[in-house]
Scaffold this active site. Structure first.
Site, short mmCIF file in Angstrom:
data_model
loop_
_atom_site.label_atom_id
_atom_site.label_comp_id
_atom_site.label_asym_id
_atom_site.label_seq_id
_atom_site.Cartn_x
_atom_site.Cartn_y
_atom_site.Cartn_z
N TYR A 18 32.34 -40.60 56.33
CA TYR A 18 31.01 -39.95 56.34
C TYR A 18 30.54 -39.61 54.92
O TYR A 18 30.00 -38.52 54.70
CB TYR A 18 31.05 -38.64 57.14
CG TYR A 18 31.51 -38.78 58.57
CD1 TYR A 18 30.76 -39.52 59.48
CD2 TYR A 18 32.67 -38.16 59.01
CE1 TYR A 18 31.18 -39.64 60.79
CE2 TYR A 18 33.09 -38.28 60.32
CZ TYR A 18 32.33 -39.02 61.21
OH TYR A 18 32.75 -39.13 62.51
N TYR A 146 28.96 -35.15 71.15
CA TYR A 146 29.65 -36.05 70.23
C TYR A 146 30.96 -36.48 70.89
O TYR A 146 31.74 -35.64 71.32
CB TYR A 146 29.96 -35.37 68.88
CG TYR A 146 30.78 -36.26 67.99
CD1 TYR A 146 30.18 -37.29 67.25
CD2 TYR A 146 32.16 -36.14 67.92
CE1 TYR A 146 30.94 -38.14 66.47
CE2 TYR A 146 32.94 -37.00 67.14
CZ TYR A 146 32.31 -38.00 66.42
OH TYR A 146 33.06 -38.86 65.65
N ASP A 240 35.44 -34.12 78.07
CA ASP A 240 36.01 -34.47 76.77
C ASP A 240 36.45 -33.16 76.11
O ASP A 240 35.65 -32.41 75.57
CB ASP A 240 34.94 -35.20 75.93
CG ASP A 240 35.44 -35.54 74.54
OD1 ASP A 240 36.53 -35.08 74.15
OD2 ASP A 240 34.72 -36.27 73.83
N LYS A 269 43.40 -34.28 68.96
CA LYS A 269 43.33 -33.22 67.94
C LYS A 269 44.55 -32.29 67.96
O LYS A 269 45.56 -32.64 67.39
CB LYS A 269 42.04 -32.43 68.09
CG LYS A 269 40.79 -33.33 67.93
CD LYS A 269 39.86 -32.79 66.94
CE LYS A 269 38.57 -33.58 66.85
NZ LYS A 269 38.30 -34.05 65.51
C1 LIG Z 1 34.74 -33.84 71.49
C2 LIG Z 1 35.23 -34.99 70.65
N1 LIG Z 1 35.40 -36.19 71.22
C3 LIG Z 1 35.86 -37.23 70.52
C4 LIG Z 1 36.12 -37.14 69.17
C5 LIG Z 1 36.59 -38.32 68.40
O1 LIG Z 1 37.92 -38.17 68.01
P1 LIG Z 1 38.54 -39.05 66.82
O2 LIG Z 1 37.88 -38.62 65.57
O3 LIG Z 1 40.00 -38.73 66.85
O4 LIG Z 1 38.27 -40.47 67.16
C6 LIG Z 1 35.93 -35.90 68.53
C7 LIG Z 1 36.17 -35.75 67.09
O5 LIG Z 1 35.67 -34.87 66.43
C8 LIG Z 1 35.47 -34.80 69.29
O6 LIG Z 1 35.27 -33.59 68.73
#
Ligand SMILES: Cc1ncc(COP(=O)(O)O)c(C=O)c1O
Length: 422
Positions: A18, A146, A240, A269
């Site tokens: 980014y 996101y 998610d 995470k």
């Molecule tokens: C809610 C959510 N889903 C998916 C992702 C994507 O994860 P990654 O960066 O490990 O691909 C993130 C990353 O910030 C996220 O916060």
């Protein structure tokens, strides 16, 4: 202070995430981490307000995780998961199923959050195909959301904040709508699903907090509405929890606060306490049953090379031990009150639009941030690592951050925001 040789020689070959490489402030070289501290190559120590994109829930270098990873490294760092299996992966799957509770008990491992969401989407689409229902390839997702940076997940992110215009023509078409925050919005969505429902595979949402899309909070009632809508229209509900999972919102999983359960959940995470890349897509028995068949074409067609990595699974098991042996959730709840009290003075600043807190997430929303790079530099000069995005300055520290470190962190943020309009 002199730039280390490895920075001068390596930086011309690196591409940062980014970042406009021409103009971005060069990344800070970190040589050591410990607890909530980052030590820079020039000897400075920063208090970390981000926990490395919300992963390091136990702080850095927790000895219990380090020891588990070392032991696993000696025994077996990695074997392919196709046709082979091992104790760390199976133990972790069993423990995740127990923690998630009845109905979420089949674990598919991947190695990043984006791919975990891709797998959830693939599972949902194939769930219908395996039952002979074609044409259900769309998802209902939400403004402010996101879910990742891959092509599949970009298509379900917020269309304005996400990269929809940049990659127009390459992203699948989905329905991205406002979260149903009241009964009228719920009724509108219900009517929309009356016609659109048969083309949808599922509903995808980050429960309670839309994280990287703006740190936007919503009420548990929104999730209960989505559960009702999914049931009424026969859709799968996917949560998610890549950001919210493992204590960040004050409960182990955010969905617990709504008293309802999704059909599929994605985790990553903090799954390994922020030590190694690992993600999981966990499905209900109902979803899994649609793949249980004598027909080989009904198998879930996915299998990343590093799936179920033994080191990462050992780290995740050790991280779960810490949720059992140390008072993480109580710490998250204590952080909630400390963040609310500590960030409250930001409300007095003319350029602050909102201050909001949920669990161990503290958010200061500004009317705008004109120069994020300069703001970041000032925060570093104040001795803290905080990475604003959009118009938001947020704190998601380790759940173990010491009260005096948190205090220093919040005072630094307030002083920097107060000194001038960012
Ligand atoms: C809610 C959510 N889903 C998916 C992702 C994507 O994860 P990654 O960066 O490990 O691909 C993130 C990353 O910030 C996220 O916060």
């Amino acid at each position: 202070m002199q730039t280390p040789d490895w920075v001068a020689r390596g930086q011309p070959h690196i591409w940062q995430p980014y970042a406009q490489m021409k103009t971005a402030t060069p990344p800070l070289p970190v040589v050591r981490s410990h607890g909530s501290r980052l030590e820079l190559a020039d000897g400075r120590q920063l208090i970390d307000g981000v926990a490395s994109w919300w992963t390091a829930c136990h702080g850095y270098n927790h000895p219990h995780i380090a020891q588990a990873v070392r032991a696993q490294l000696d025994a077996m760092p990695h074997v392919m998961f196709g046709g082979l299996t091992h104790e760390p992966a199976l133990t972790l799957a069993r423990r995740l199923a127990a923690l998630l509770g009845p109905g979420l008990d089949r674990v598919f491992y991947t190695d990043s959050g984006s791919v975990a969401v891709e797998v959830a989407m693939k599972m949902a689409v194939q769930f219908w195909l395996n039952q002979g229902e074609r044409g259900r390839s769309r998802f209902l997702a939400f403004r402010g959301g996101y879910h990742g940076d891959t092509f599949g997940t970009m298509a379900v992110c917020d269309p304005d904040e996400g990269m929809h215009s940049l990659f127009r023509g390459m992203l699948a078409e989905h329905d991205i709508v406002d979260l149903p925050r009241d009964d009228a919005a719920m009724a509108r969505l219900d009517a929309f699903l009356e016609t659109r429902g048969p083309q949808l595979a599922g509903i995808l949402v980050e429960p309670l907090v839309q994280g990287a899309g703006g740190m936007l909070l919503h009420d548990p009632e929104v999730l209960r509405r989505l559960r009702r809508l999914a049931d009424r229209h026969g859709l799968l509900l996917i949560f998610d929890e890549i950001f919210t999972g493992f204590g960040r919102t004050g409960t182990l999983f955010a969905f617990e606060q709504a008293g309802i359960r999704p059909d599929i959940i994605t985790l990553s995470k903090a799954l390994t306490g922020g030590t190694l890349p690992l993600a999981a897509t966990v499905a209900s028995g109902r979803v899994f049953d649609a793949f249980w068949s004598d027909d080989p074409s009904h198998a879930l067609m996915h299998g990343p090379t590093f799936m179920g990595n033994a080191l990462a699974c050992a780290a995740a098991n050790a991280s779960l031990d810490l949720f059992e042996s140390e008072p993480r959730l109580a710490q998250a709840r204590a952080l909630s009150s400390a963040l609310a009290a500590g960030l409250a003075p930001c409300r007095e600043l003319a350029w602050v639009r909102d201050v909001r807190v949920l669990g161990a997430i503290g958010v200061v929303e500004l009317d705008r941030i004109d120069d994020r790079e300069a703001l970041k530099r000032r925060l570093v000069e104040a001795g803290v690592w905080v990475r604003p995005f959009g118009n938001v300055v947020y704190l998601t520290p380790a759940l173990t951050i010491a009260p005096d470190e948190l205090d220093t962190l919040m005072r630094a943020v307030i002083a920097v925001l107060r000194a001038q309009r960012p």
